[in-house]
Design an enzyme around this catalytic site. Sequence first.
Site, PDB file in Angstrom:
ATOM      1  N   LYS A   9      14.394  40.637 -71.828  1.00 26.75           N
ATOM      2  CA  LYS A   9      15.152  39.788 -70.893  1.00 26.75           C
ATOM      3  C   LYS A   9      16.543  39.482 -71.465  1.00 26.75           C
ATOM      4  O   LYS A   9      17.106  40.327 -72.158  1.00 26.75           O
ATOM      5  CB  LYS A   9      14.354  38.515 -70.574  1.00 26.75           C
ATOM      6  CG  LYS A   9      12.927  38.877 -70.159  1.00 26.75           C
ATOM      7  CD  LYS A   9      12.131  37.756 -69.584  1.00 26.75           C
ATOM      8  CE  LYS A   9      10.741  38.272 -69.231  1.00 26.75           C
ATOM      9  NZ  LYS A   9       9.919  37.292 -68.550  1.00 26.75           N
ATOM     10  N   GLU A  41      11.743  38.608 -61.819  1.00 28.30           N
ATOM     11  CA  GLU A  41      12.949  37.783 -61.998  1.00 28.30           C
ATOM     12  C   GLU A  41      14.128  38.373 -61.234  1.00 28.30           C
ATOM     13  O   GLU A  41      14.981  37.634 -60.736  1.00 28.30           O
ATOM     14  CB  GLU A  41      13.247  37.617 -63.500  1.00 28.30           C
ATOM     15  CG  GLU A  41      12.273  36.626 -64.137  1.00 28.30           C
ATOM     16  CD  GLU A  41      11.982  36.870 -65.606  1.00 28.30           C
ATOM     17  OE1 GLU A  41      12.726  37.607 -66.273  1.00 28.30           O
ATOM     18  OE2 GLU A  41      10.968  36.319 -66.090  1.00 28.30           O
ATOM     19  N   SER A  55       2.456  36.558 -69.956  1.00 25.21           N
ATOM     20  CA  SER A  55       1.935  35.803 -71.102  1.00 25.21           C
ATOM     21  C   SER A  55       0.968  36.603 -71.981  1.00 25.21           C
ATOM     22  O   SER A  55      -0.021  36.058 -72.473  1.00 25.21           O
ATOM     23  CB  SER A  55       1.296  34.496 -70.641  1.00 25.21           C
ATOM     24  OG  SER A  55       2.266  33.664 -70.017  1.00 25.21           O
ATOM     25  N   ASN A 112       9.826  43.563 -72.935  1.00 26.73           N
ATOM     26  CA  ASN A 112      10.921  43.208 -72.036  1.00 26.73           C
ATOM     27  C   ASN A 112      11.630  42.009 -72.658  1.00 26.73           C
ATOM     28  O   ASN A 112      11.127  40.895 -72.591  1.00 26.73           O
ATOM     29  CB  ASN A 112      10.348  42.860 -70.652  1.00 26.73           C
ATOM     30  CG  ASN A 112      11.407  42.302 -69.721  1.00 26.73           C
ATOM     31  OD1 ASN A 112      12.601  42.384 -70.004  1.00 26.73           O
ATOM     32  ND2 ASN A 112      10.970  41.738 -68.603  1.00 26.73           N
TER      33      ASN A 112
HETATM   34  P1  PGA Z   1       6.050  36.944 -70.562  1.00 21.60           P
HETATM   35  O1  PGA Z   1       6.934  37.906 -69.614  1.00 21.60           O
HETATM   36  O2  PGA Z   1       5.255  37.839 -71.483  1.00 21.60           O
HETATM   37  O3  PGA Z   1       7.038  36.082 -71.279  1.00 21.60           O
HETATM   38  O4  PGA Z   1       5.141  36.166 -69.658  1.00 21.60           O
HETATM   39  C1  PGA Z   1       6.426  39.110 -69.103  1.00 21.60           C
HETATM   40  C2  PGA Z   1       7.442  39.777 -68.233  1.00 21.60           C
HETATM   41  O5  PGA Z   1       8.156  39.080 -67.500  1.00 21.60           O
HETATM   42  O6  PGA Z   1       7.591  41.019 -68.237  1.00 21.60           O
END
Ligand code: PGA
Length: 249
Positions: free
Chosen positions: A11, A97, A213, A9
């Site tokens: 983003k 989000e 994470s 992802n």
């Molecule tokens: P992250 O995001 O691996 O940066 O924690 C995961 C996600 O929001 O899908």
Amino acid sequence: MRKKLIAANWKMFKTPDETRDFFREFLPLVSDHERDEILVCPSFVNLPAAVEAAKGSNVAIGAQDMHWEKQGAFTGETSAGMLLAVGCTHVIVGHSERRQYFGETDDIVNFKLKAALEAGLTPIACVGEVLEEREAGLTEDVLRRQCLRAFHAISAKKAAKLVVAYEPVWAIGTGKTATPQLASDAHLLIRGEAAKAFGEEFAGQLRILYGGSVKPENAKALMAEAEIDGALVGGASLDPKSFAAIVKY
Ligand code: PGA
């Protein structure tokens, strides 16, 4: 056996040029990888570049969101049909989000899931508790409610392609990962909700990804859990070497 899905992802990161650069480096690193399905979800404007770059490879391309209507006066929105037309096969729905910053409700997540499934996309429905909910002992209630409402009025037949991602919000982008055991417990609960909505057989085949994470250093331990059927990776998916290392955990 459920084939694991390792999904990126991205983003709101990268331009089309940066997208092409990523695939130039990433594809050779995973070209012989058959054990898991690989998916990259860039922002809308990067989808054509990603689809073109990944053509003929073992990497699928998905979007990070969609609207539930087929078309109409919805400024700024993108439909499932548009995603299919540019070569997407997957779409993330109800990411925390979207829920936190853009007011996405459980009902909206349900509309989007229905529309994605109807159109033939594979939706990744995200659920997960925020820190206050976990600390107040509300995790189970929250996950139950999110699943119940997300799966509302969807038949098992229609839901065939559904994937769920458990993403504890306190673990997203914070460097705090859920322990494999904690994630596994949440996945069991989600599988139970899927069994109620769609039946035991369906639930047994449903893939439930973990997100929050995920890094090359912790992917192996998480993926070793029988309940964890893949990963949804944010930050660590932006770098081709790092994402390849997670794919190959
Ligand atoms: P992250 O995001 O691996 O940066 O924690 C995961 C996600 O929001 O899908």
